[in-house]
Scaffold this motif. Sequence first.
Motif, PDB file in Angstrom:
ATOM      1  N   LYS A  12       0.817  -1.220   0.000  1.00  0.00           N
ATOM      2  CA  LYS A  12       0.000   0.000   0.000  1.00  0.00           C
ATOM      3  C   LYS A  12       0.850   1.270   0.000  1.00  0.00           C
ATOM      4  O   LYS A  12       0.318   2.362  -0.075  1.00  0.00           O
ATOM      5  CB  LYS A  12      -0.924   0.013   1.229  1.00  0.00           C
ATOM      6  CG  LYS A  12      -1.985  -1.066   1.224  1.00  0.00           C
ATOM      7  CD  LYS A  12      -3.205  -0.611   0.455  1.00  0.00           C
ATOM      8  CE  LYS A  12      -4.331  -1.605   0.527  1.00  0.00           C
ATOM      9  NZ  LYS A  12      -5.411  -1.222   1.392  1.00  0.00           N
ATOM     10  N   VAL A  13       2.166   1.122   0.114  1.00  0.00           N
ATOM     11  CA  VAL A  13       3.063   2.278   0.079  1.00  0.00           C
ATOM     12  C   VAL A  13       3.626   2.389  -1.336  1.00  0.00           C
ATOM     13  O   VAL A  13       4.387   1.541  -1.784  1.00  0.00           O
ATOM     14  CB  VAL A  13       4.197   2.157   1.123  1.00  0.00           C
ATOM     15  CG1 VAL A  13       5.171   3.312   0.997  1.00  0.00           C
ATOM     16  CG2 VAL A  13       3.619   2.092   2.534  1.00  0.00           C
ATOM     17  N   ILE A  14       3.225   3.435  -2.027  1.00  0.00           N
ATOM     18  CA  ILE A  14       3.592   3.622  -3.437  1.00  0.00           C
ATOM     19  C   ILE A  14       4.565   4.783  -3.539  1.00  0.00           C
ATOM     20  O   ILE A  14       4.218   5.937  -3.280  1.00  0.00           O
ATOM     21  CB  ILE A  14       2.322   3.897  -4.283  1.00  0.00           C
ATOM     22  CG1 ILE A  14       1.357   2.718  -4.143  1.00  0.00           C
ATOM     23  CG2 ILE A  14       2.689   4.167  -5.734  1.00  0.00           C
ATOM     24  CD1 ILE A  14      -0.084   3.082  -4.347  1.00  0.00           C
ATOM     25  N   LYS A  15       5.797   4.465  -3.900  1.00  0.00           N
ATOM     26  CA  LYS A  15       6.803   5.517  -4.059  1.00  0.00           C
ATOM     27  C   LYS A  15       6.681   6.108  -5.456  1.00  0.00           C
ATOM     28  O   LYS A  15       6.662   5.390  -6.450  1.00  0.00           O
ATOM     29  CB  LYS A  15       8.196   4.963  -3.805  1.00  0.00           C
ATOM     30  CG  LYS A  15       8.394   4.612  -2.358  1.00  0.00           C
ATOM     31  CD  LYS A  15       9.831   4.315  -2.030  1.00  0.00           C
ATOM     32  CE  LYS A  15       9.922   4.094  -0.536  1.00  0.00           C
ATOM     33  NZ  LYS A  15      11.146   3.486  -0.128  1.00  0.00           N
ATOM     34  N   VAL A  16       6.583   7.425  -5.494  1.00  0.00           N
ATOM     35  CA  VAL A  16       6.420   8.129  -6.769  1.00  0.00           C
ATOM     36  C   VAL A  16       7.691   8.927  -7.040  1.00  0.00           C
ATOM     37  O   VAL A  16       8.160   9.673  -6.178  1.00  0.00           O
ATOM     38  CB  VAL A  16       5.196   9.075  -6.710  1.00  0.00           C
ATOM     39  CG1 VAL A  16       5.036   9.803  -8.028  1.00  0.00           C
ATOM     40  CG2 VAL A  16       3.939   8.305  -6.363  1.00  0.00           C
ATOM     41  N   GLU A  17       8.233   8.755  -8.216  1.00  0.00           N
ATOM     42  CA  GLU A  17       9.396   9.546  -8.615  1.00  0.00           C
ATOM     43  C   GLU A  17       8.900  10.941  -8.956  1.00  0.00           C
ATOM     44  O   GLU A  17       8.296  11.158  -9.995  1.00  0.00           O
ATOM     45  CB  GLU A  17      10.091   8.910  -9.822  1.00  0.00           C
ATOM     46  CG  GLU A  17      10.791   7.614  -9.509  1.00  0.00           C
ATOM     47  CD  GLU A  17      11.874   7.756  -8.445  1.00  0.00           C
ATOM     48  OE1 GLU A  17      12.608   8.758  -8.459  1.00  0.00           O
ATOM     49  OE2 GLU A  17      11.965   6.871  -7.579  1.00  0.00           O
ATOM     50  N   ALA A  18       9.115  11.843  -8.045  1.00  0.00           N
ATOM     51  CA  ALA A  18       8.674  13.230  -8.229  1.00  0.00           C
ATOM     52  C   ALA A  18       9.880  14.137  -8.016  1.00  0.00           C
ATOM     53  O   ALA A  18      10.879  13.716  -7.427  1.00  0.00           O
ATOM     54  CB  ALA A  18       7.567  13.556  -7.225  1.00  0.00           C
ATOM     55  N   PRO A  19       9.793  15.381  -8.480  1.00  0.00           N
ATOM     56  CA  PRO A  19      10.897  16.312  -8.241  1.00  0.00           C
ATOM     57  C   PRO A  19      11.119  16.489  -6.735  1.00  0.00           C
ATOM     58  O   PRO A  19      10.156  16.514  -5.964  1.00  0.00           O
ATOM     59  CB  PRO A  19      10.399  17.627  -8.853  1.00  0.00           C
ATOM     60  CG  PRO A  19       9.288  17.257  -9.763  1.00  0.00           C
ATOM     61  CD  PRO A  19       8.690  15.999  -9.221  1.00  0.00           C
ATOM     62  N   ILE A  20      12.367  16.562  -6.329  1.00  0.00           N
ATOM     63  CA  ILE A  20      12.669  16.825  -4.921  1.00  0.00           C
ATOM     64  C   ILE A  20      12.597  18.328  -4.711  1.00  0.00           C
ATOM     65  O   ILE A  20      13.344  19.092  -5.313  1.00  0.00           O
ATOM     66  CB  ILE A  20      14.057  16.262  -4.519  1.00  0.00           C
ATOM     67  CG1 ILE A  20      14.037  14.747  -4.632  1.00  0.00           C
ATOM     68  CG2 ILE A  20      14.420  16.702  -3.105  1.00  0.00           C
ATOM     69  CD1 ILE A  20      15.357  14.072  -4.324  1.00  0.00           C
ATOM     70  N   MET A  21      11.653  18.732  -3.866  1.00  0.00           N
ATOM     71  CA  MET A  21      11.432  20.150  -3.607  1.00  0.00           C
ATOM     72  C   MET A  21      11.891  20.462  -2.186  1.00  0.00           C
ATOM     73  O   MET A  21      11.300  19.970  -1.235  1.00  0.00           O
ATOM     74  CB  MET A  21       9.941  20.492  -3.761  1.00  0.00           C
ATOM     75  CG  MET A  21       9.336  20.162  -5.113  1.00  0.00           C
ATOM     76  SD  MET A  21      10.069  21.040  -6.502  1.00  0.00           S
ATOM     77  CE  MET A  21       9.592  22.708  -6.161  1.00  0.00           C
ATOM     78  N   GLU A  22      12.911  21.247  -2.068  1.00  0.00           N
ATOM     79  CA  GLU A  22      13.416  21.598  -0.740  1.00  0.00           C
ATOM     80  C   GLU A  22      13.013  23.012  -0.338  1.00  0.00           C
ATOM     81  O   GLU A  22      13.688  23.663   0.425  1.00  0.00           O
ATOM     82  CB  GLU A  22      14.943  21.417  -0.698  1.00  0.00           C
ATOM     83  CG  GLU A  22      15.354  19.957  -0.668  1.00  0.00           C
ATOM     84  CD  GLU A  22      14.719  19.172   0.473  1.00  0.00           C
ATOM     85  OE1 GLU A  22      14.838  19.579   1.643  1.00  0.00           O
ATOM     86  OE2 GLU A  22      14.092  18.139   0.184  1.00  0.00           O
TER      87      GLU A  22
END
Length: 192
Positions: A147-157
Amino acid sequence: MKVGLYFGTFNPIHIGHLTIANHLVEHSDLDEIWFVVTPLSPFKKKSSLLDNYQRLDMVHLATKDYDKLRPSDIEFGLKQPNYTINTLTYLFEKHPEFEFSLIMGEDNLKSFHKWKNNEIILENHSIYVYPRLSEGKVVNELKDHPKVIKVEAPIMELSSTFIRNEIKAGNNIRPMLPNDVWKLIDEMGFYR
């Protein structure tokens, strides 16, 4: 319909929030993302936290041009202090036709095992996780959880705290905010 719930104080909402939400709704099976504005707990007075409706107004301004992003004040009417499980239960009762999922940064996933009723949340809801630079590790039970879905998204700091501090210092942070949000903050003198 699959709805992702993006919880936060959004004090203020900024382009990092919008970038992540838009990326997730465009690159996953989520149909919409609701920005769930977390109300100020009556037990906590934080001078830098704007009124609930001022923050909700900024989320409205920030999302008005995005068909798949919506503001939500769902937690404003719930008993405080509130837990995510209570919000999810309320939403399921109010909208049984929707499938609700959580959206969180990897930093929050690292402490998810400490959340109230986290097992029940995971039983009934997926969690979409976007990358964040942070210390610590995700507990083993969550690393490969279905149920934990890792999404490749931009890293926003970019953070709301940074924005508030920059405004207080009198620096120009206009590029970090949606235009209408910047105008409202500037006109109202928020965070000065």
